[in-house]
Design an enzyme around this catalytic site. Structure first.
Site, PDB file in Angstrom:
ATOM      1  N   GLY A  50      61.890  59.456  88.776  1.00  0.00           N
ATOM      2  CA  GLY A  50      62.018  58.357  89.728  1.00  0.00           C
ATOM      3  C   GLY A  50      60.770  57.542  89.850  1.00  0.00           C
ATOM      4  N   GLY A  51      60.386  57.254  91.102  1.00  0.00           N
ATOM      5  CA  GLY A  51      59.258  56.377  91.376  1.00  0.00           C
ATOM      6  C   GLY A  51      59.720  55.066  91.979  1.00  0.00           C
ATOM      7  CD1 TRP A  52      57.527  49.866  93.902  1.00  0.00           C
ATOM      8  CD2 TRP A  52      58.400  50.938  95.656  1.00  0.00           C
ATOM      9  NE1 TRP A  52      57.778  48.925  94.877  1.00  0.00           N
ATOM     10  CE2 TRP A  52      58.318  49.565  95.976  1.00  0.00           C
ATOM     11  CE3 TRP A  52      58.923  51.821  96.601  1.00  0.00           C
ATOM     12  CZ2 TRP A  52      58.737  49.045  97.190  1.00  0.00           C
ATOM     13  CZ3 TRP A  52      59.343  51.309  97.823  1.00  0.00           C
ATOM     14  CH2 TRP A  52      59.241  49.931  98.104  1.00  0.00           C
ATOM     15  CB  THR A  53      60.895  49.450  90.997  1.00  0.00           C
ATOM     16  OG1 THR A  53      60.324  50.043  89.818  1.00  0.00           O
ATOM     17  CG2 THR A  53      59.821  48.798  91.838  1.00  0.00           C
ATOM     18  CE1 TYR A  89      51.621  57.884  97.959  1.00  0.00           C
ATOM     19  CE2 TYR A  89      50.258  59.826  98.289  1.00  0.00           C
ATOM     20  CZ  TYR A  89      51.311  59.197  97.653  1.00  0.00           C
ATOM     21  OH  TYR A  89      52.066  59.889  96.727  1.00  0.00           O
ATOM     22  CG  ASP A  90      51.116  53.170  98.957  1.00  0.00           C
ATOM     23  OD1 ASP A  90      49.904  52.927  98.804  1.00  0.00           O
ATOM     24  OD2 ASP A  90      51.852  53.541  98.026  1.00  0.00           O
ATOM     25  CD  GLU A 114      58.685  56.037  95.829  1.00  0.00           C
ATOM     26  OE1 GLU A 114      58.258  54.945  96.271  1.00  0.00           O
ATOM     27  OE2 GLU A 114      58.006  56.775  95.116  1.00  0.00           O
ATOM     28  CE1 TYR A 115      59.954  55.949 100.081  1.00  0.00           C
ATOM     29  CE2 TYR A 115      60.456  53.626 100.478  1.00  0.00           C
ATOM     30  CZ  TYR A 115      59.543  54.632 100.222  1.00  0.00           C
ATOM     31  OH  TYR A 115      58.218  54.337 100.114  1.00  0.00           O
ATOM     32  CD1 TRP A 163      49.132  57.011  92.943  1.00  0.00           C
ATOM     33  CD2 TRP A 163      50.782  58.360  92.262  1.00  0.00           C
ATOM     34  NE1 TRP A 163      49.731  56.401  91.875  1.00  0.00           N
ATOM     35  CE2 TRP A 163      50.753  57.203  91.426  1.00  0.00           C
ATOM     36  CE3 TRP A 163      51.735  59.342  92.008  1.00  0.00           C
ATOM     37  CZ2 TRP A 163      51.641  57.024  90.375  1.00  0.00           C
ATOM     38  CZ3 TRP A 163      52.615  59.151  90.966  1.00  0.00           C
ATOM     39  CH2 TRP A 163      52.573  58.005  90.162  1.00  0.00           C
TER      40      TRP A 163
END
Length: 383
Positions: free
Chosen positions: A105-108, A223-224, A146-147, A364
């Protein structure tokens, strides 16, 4: 005095007797780490590995390879990804206790909502993940959706994601257990399952209590908290609430309390640290730029660059927020603001982990700190 003088001989004799004792006393951190593991996890996401960092492999409990892909409902690795994964697995020769898992996965990265929406889709996802883990001789899976129930990253979502995410993880746990039984990976050596998970409003699509039984631990992405999508600057990985934070602004402690309230045992919570900072421009100057509106989000900086080129240099002044236990940088001439983790904030997080009896610290991402300075700070703080 001449080298052959008898006055040197007693000293030489004493030195020769003391040398073995001194050698035992002056062990390297890496050897100490391998010999006496702390009761806390250090978990690092890693897109790859710098050979110069191998000296510190003994300080890491689990490396999570980022990322496998989700293609047509199956969890897969391309040839390049498989090579980078094997670079991580090879580190077990330096630290036999090291676990290496695979994150998908991961962002986008989309496809999760679709895969989780049907029993057949969940089975395909789960079985392909278990097969990949076994084929690559990895130690488990990390799911980074996410998410669930959200589409901020540009992926598809559904109101049914909340229920389906639980069913997906249940299916993955069952597939990993079947694969583990076939490969002698049972009991303490079972294939592990974790999630990368946010907090606050970003887990509105997750039934935290329901997924808890299927997971070995939660990687809290603390974070973020501030980024290009937030209206103000602030501490992007702050431990506690700043006096300037408004409303239910996100912090590490608030994330932990949210998951504890949902019934997650504290030892299953691994809080996040960042090996990078975030910079904002055209920031309003009140409170030296902290929690102020800004004009432009500039981007990220890894820790070595911040340390060597930015902190207390080029007009950037370091400040420390006692309430939040977090640093920030402010440039009064350019009105630029940078939020980040550093050795002081890492030490505060380690102390918090101990005080709250949590599972450890996750970070990360491995390649962002080639000198392993912040990793060393995590390791020392959790001893």
């Amino acid at each position: 005095m001449m080298r052959g003088s008898s006055f040197l001989r007693p000293a030489r004799i004493i030195s020769s007797l003391l040398l073995p004792i001194l050698m035992l006393a002056i062990q390297t951190d890496a050897v100490a780490a391998a010999a006496s593991p702390a009761p806390y996890r250090i978990v690092g996401y890693a897109s790859g590995w710098n050979p110069l960092q191998t000296k510190d492999a003994g300080k890491i409990d689990t490396l999570i390879f980022a990322f496998a892909q989700l293609k047509n409902g199956s969890v897969v690795l391309d040839d390049n990804g498989a090579k980078r994964l094997q670079d991580l697995i090879a580190l077990k020769s330096k630290n036999p206790r090291l676990k290496v898992t695979i994150s998908v996965g991961g962002w986008t990265v989309g496809g999760f909502s679709e895969a989780a929406s049907t029993p057949a889709g969940r089975e395909q996802f789960a079985d392909s993940a278990a097969q990949l883990i076994a084929a690559q001789h990895a130690d488990g899976l990390d799911v980074d959706w996410e998410y669930p129930g959200h589409h901020e990253s540009g992926i598809k979502s559904s109101p049914e994601d909340k229920t389906n995410f639980t069913l997906l993880l249940k299916a993955v746990r069952a597939s990993l257990d079947r694969a583990g039984a076939a490969n002698g990976r049972t009991g303490a050596n079972h294939y592990m399952l974790s999630v990368a998970i946010a907090d606050g409003p970003f887990v509105s699509g997750v039934d935290i209590a329901a997924i808890n039984p299927y997971l070995d631990w939660f990687n809290l992405m603390t974070y973020d908290f501030v980024n290009s999508a937030t209206p103000t600057t602030g501490h992007h990985t702050g431990l506690h609430a700043s006096a300037l934070i408004t409303g239910d602004g996100r912090t590490t402690d608030r994330a932990v309390q949210q998951f504890l309230a949902a019934g997650v045992p504290p030892q299953k919570l691994v809080i996040g640290a960042a090996l990078y900072g975030r910079e904002f421009a055209d920031v309003k100057p009140e409170h030296n730029g902290l929690y102020q509106t800004y004009g432009t989000y500039v981007g990220g900086h890894n820790w070595p660059d911040l340390k060597h080129d930015v902190i207390n240099k080029r007009g950037y002044i370091r400040y420390w927020d006692d309430a939040a236990q977090a640093p920030w940088l402010w440039n009064p001439k350019t009105h630029h603001f940078i939020t980040y983790d550093d050795p002081q904030s890492i030490a505060a997080k380690a102390a918090y982990v101990k005080a709250q009896h949590l599972g450890g610290i996750m970070y990360w991402e491995q390649t962002l700190d080639s000198g392993d300075e912040l990793l060393n700070d995590m390791w020392r703080g959790l001893q």
